[in-house]
Design a protein around this motif. Sequence first.
Motif, mmCIF file in Angstrom:
data_model
loop_
_atom_site.group_PDB
_atom_site.id
_atom_site.type_symbol
_atom_site.label_atom_id
_atom_site.label_comp_id
_atom_site.label_asym_id
_atom_site.label_seq_id
_atom_site.Cartn_x
_atom_site.Cartn_y
_atom_site.Cartn_z
ATOM 1 N N PHE A 57 -1.964 -7.326 -1.072
ATOM 2 C CA PHE A 57 -1.568 -8.715 -0.897
ATOM 3 C C PHE A 57 -2.846 -9.533 -0.697
ATOM 4 C CE2 PHE A 57 2.124 -6.288 0.245
ATOM 5 C CZ PHE A 57 3.215 -7.049 -0.146
ATOM 6 N N ALA A 58 -3.220 -10.282 -1.712
ATOM 7 C CA ALA A 58 -4.471 -11.040 -1.656
ATOM 8 C C ALA A 58 -4.396 -12.136 -0.597
ATOM 9 C CB ALA A 58 -4.778 -11.650 -3.020
ATOM 10 N N GLY A 59 -5.447 -12.238 0.216
ATOM 11 C CA GLY A 59 -5.542 -13.305 1.201
ATOM 12 C C GLY A 59 -4.600 -13.175 2.380
ATOM 13 N N LYS A 60 -4.060 -11.983 2.615
ATOM 14 C CA LYS A 60 -3.132 -11.783 3.731
ATOM 15 C C LYS A 60 -3.725 -10.890 4.821
ATOM 16 C CE LYS A 60 0.157 -14.173 1.823
ATOM 17 N NZ LYS A 60 0.589 -15.478 2.399
ATOM 18 N N GLY A 61 -5.021 -10.628 4.727
ATOM 19 C CA GLY A 61 -5.670 -9.785 5.726
ATOM 20 C C GLY A 61 -6.242 -10.607 6.866
ATOM 21 N N GLN A 62 -7.308 -10.117 7.476
ATOM 22 C CA GLN A 62 -7.917 -10.789 8.613
ATOM 23 C C GLN A 62 -8.810 -11.934 8.140
ATOM 24 O OE1 GLN A 62 -9.917 -7.870 11.012
ATOM 25 N NE2 GLN A 62 -8.152 -6.518 11.121
ATOM 26 N N ALA A 63 -8.928 -12.940 8.986
ATOM 27 C CA ALA A 63 -9.732 -14.112 8.649
ATOM 28 C C ALA A 63 -11.216 -13.815 8.838
ATOM 29 C CB ALA A 63 -9.321 -15.295 9.515
ATOM 30 N N TYR A 64 -12.047 -14.430 7.997
ATOM 31 C CA TYR A 64 -13.503 -14.386 8.154
ATOM 32 C C TYR A 64 -14.052 -15.735 7.728
ATOM 33 C CZ TYR A 64 -13.916 -13.700 3.075
ATOM 34 O OH TYR A 64 -13.843 -13.846 1.714
ATOM 35 N N ARG A 65 -15.354 -15.904 7.792
ATOM 36 C CA ARG A 65 -15.953 -17.218 7.572
ATOM 37 C C ARG A 65 -15.590 -17.819 6.215
ATOM 38 N NH1 ARG A 65 -22.386 -17.804 7.279
ATOM 39 N NH2 ARG A 65 -21.933 -16.684 5.345
ATOM 40 N N GLY A 66 -15.501 -16.963 5.186
ATOM 41 C CA GLY A 66 -15.232 -17.475 3.850
ATOM 42 C C GLY A 66 -13.765 -17.535 3.484
ATOM 43 N N GLY A 67 -12.877 -17.166 4.394
ATOM 44 C CA GLY A 67 -11.445 -17.190 4.083
ATOM 45 C C GLY A 67 -10.712 -16.063 4.779
ATOM 46 N N ARG A 68 -9.869 -15.355 4.035
ATOM 47 C CA ARG A 68 -9.137 -14.217 4.579
ATOM 48 C C ARG A 68 -9.239 -13.045 3.624
ATOM 49 N NH1 ARG A 68 -3.182 -15.537 6.669
ATOM 50 N NH2 ARG A 68 -3.447 -13.379 7.387
ATOM 51 N N GLY A 69 -9.318 -11.862 4.208
ATOM 52 C CA GLY A 69 -9.383 -10.659 3.394
ATOM 53 C C GLY A 69 -8.010 -10.293 2.856
ATOM 54 N N ASP A 70 -7.945 -9.175 2.164
ATOM 55 C CA ASP A 70 -6.687 -8.725 1.572
ATOM 56 C C ASP A 70 -5.951 -7.776 2.516
ATOM 57 O OD1 ASP A 70 -7.394 -10.177 -0.620
ATOM 58 O OD2 ASP A 70 -8.058 -8.454 -1.809
ATOM 59 N N LEU A 71 -4.656 -7.717 2.320
ATOM 60 C CA LEU A 71 -3.801 -6.781 3.044
ATOM 61 C C LEU A 71 -3.455 -5.631 2.102
ATOM 62 C CD1 LEU A 71 -1.826 -5.890 5.326
ATOM 63 C CD2 LEU A 71 -0.128 -7.405 4.264
ATOM 64 N N ILE A 72 -3.681 -4.405 2.552
ATOM 65 C CA ILE A 72 -3.353 -3.217 1.769
ATOM 66 C C ILE A 72 -2.212 -2.490 2.473
ATOM 67 C CG2 ILE A 72 -4.209 -1.103 0.708
ATOM 68 C CD1 ILE A 72 -5.611 -3.614 -0.258
ATOM 69 N N VAL A 73 -1.068 -2.416 1.805
ATOM 70 C CA VAL A 73 0.112 -1.756 2.368
ATOM 71 C C VAL A 73 0.305 -0.413 1.660
ATOM 72 C CG1 VAL A 73 2.598 -1.886 2.733
ATOM 73 C CG2 VAL A 73 1.199 -3.956 2.924
ATOM 74 N N THR A 74 0.260 0.664 2.421
ATOM 75 C CA THR A 74 0.469 2.000 1.869
ATOM 76 C C THR A 74 1.872 2.474 2.225
ATOM 77 O OG1 THR A 74 -1.887 2.525 2.089
ATOM 78 C CG2 THR A 74 -0.373 4.377 1.823
ATOM 79 N N LEU A 75 2.612 2.910 1.222
ATOM 80 C CA LEU A 75 4.007 3.312 1.423
ATOM 81 C C LEU A 75 4.103 4.747 1.921
ATOM 82 C CD1 LEU A 75 5.651 1.788 -1.787
ATOM 83 C CD2 LEU A 75 5.378 0.747 0.475
ATOM 84 N N ARG A 76 4.909 4.915 2.972
ATOM 85 C CA ARG A 76 5.191 6.239 3.509
ATOM 86 C C ARG A 76 6.696 6.464 3.518
ATOM 87 N NH1 ARG A 76 0.585 8.505 2.525
ATOM 88 N NH2 ARG A 76 -1.170 7.572 3.646
ATOM 89 N N GLN A 77 7.096 7.669 3.199
ATOM 90 C CA GLN A 77 8.524 7.979 3.174
ATOM 91 C C GLN A 77 9.049 8.202 4.580
ATOM 92 O OE1 GLN A 77 9.842 11.157 0.473
ATOM 93 N NE2 GLN A 77 11.254 11.824 2.081
ATOM 94 N N LYS A 78 10.174 7.568 4.880
ATOM 95 C CA LYS A 78 10.812 7.783 6.170
ATOM 96 C C LYS A 78 11.291 9.230 6.267
ATOM 97 C CE LYS A 78 12.650 3.095 6.827
ATOM 98 N NZ LYS A 78 13.891 2.282 6.949
ATOM 99 N N PRO A 79 11.208 9.799 7.451
ATOM 100 C CA PRO A 79 11.722 11.167 7.616
ATOM 101 C C PRO A 79 13.194 11.232 7.225
ATOM 102 C CG PRO A 79 10.452 10.488 9.536
ATOM 103 C CD PRO A 79 10.637 9.263 8.698
ATOM 104 N N ILE A 80 13.547 12.259 6.493
ATOM 105 C CA ILE A 80 14.939 12.434 6.070
ATOM 106 C C ILE A 80 15.732 13.070 7.203
ATOM 107 C CG2 ILE A 80 16.462 13.562 4.404
ATOM 108 C CD1 ILE A 80 14.166 13.537 2.430
ATOM 109 N N GLY A 81 16.911 12.515 7.450
ATOM 110 C CA GLY A 81 17.765 13.062 8.500
ATOM 111 C C GLY A 81 18.315 14.423 8.105
ATOM 112 N N LYS A 82 19.278 14.841 8.846
ATOM 113 C CA LYS A 82 19.863 16.149 8.576
ATOM 114 C C LYS A 82 20.624 16.131 7.258
ATOM 115 C CE LYS A 82 20.312 17.657 13.378
ATOM 116 N NZ LYS A 82 21.243 18.138 14.438
#
Length: 202
Positions: A160-185
Motif C-alpha cells: 500500500f503506497a504511502g500508508k507506512g510511517q511518516a518521514y521528512r519527505g512524506g510517508r513510506g509504504d505499508l507491506i501486508v503479508t498474508l498469513r493463514q488463520k489456524p484451521i479449527g477442528k
Amino acid sequence: MSDFYQVLGINRTASPDELKRAYRKLAHQYHPDKAGAGNEAKFKEINEAYQTLSDPNKRANYDRFGSADGPAGFGGFGGRSGGPNAASGAGFGGFEDIFGSGIGDIFGEFFGAAMSQLQVELEVSLTQLLLGDEIEFKLNGEKLKFTLPPNTREGVSIRFAGKGQAYRGGRGDLIVTLRQKPIGKLSSEQRRLFEQLRQTGL
C-alpha cells in the motif's frame, strides 16, 4: 613519482641483499663525480628509492600505500601522493562538486523512505485464500481494503503506497503479508478436501 622498484631495477620480492647490490651498482654508475656518466638527478632518485626500500617499515608502507609515510603520505582527494599505487584526484572536491549540493537531500529521502516502510501480517482464512474475497482491515484507525484473488498462497505480500510511517519527505509504504488463520477442528476427510482444493486451485 617513479616506481622505486623500477628505479633500482628490481622486483617487489627482492631481498635486502639484492636491493643493496642493485643500489651500489647504480650509485656507482650515476654518481655525480663520475666523469661522462654522472647524473645528479638520477643519483638522488636512486638514493631516495634505496632509503625507502632498505627500511622495513618504510618499505611496508610504500608497498601498501604507495608512500613511505603510510596513509599520512596521501594528499587526499585534492592532490596526488607519491608512489605508483597512490590514488590521485586532482581538483576533486567531493560529491557535491559532481552531483550538486542536493545530493544529501536525495540520499536523505531515499533512506527515509526505506526506513519508514511498515510491515505487518494479516490473517485470512483458508477459504479466502482459495476462493478469493474482498478484504477490509483497520490500521492505526484507518480503514484499508483490497481484493484477494482466488488461489492466493500464504506468504504473499501486498504493498500500500504511502500508508507506512511518516518521514521528512512524506510517508513510506505499508507491506501486508498474508498469513493463514489456524484451521479449527476438521475431520480427516475435510482436511483432505481442503488440501486438494489448495493444490488444484479450485
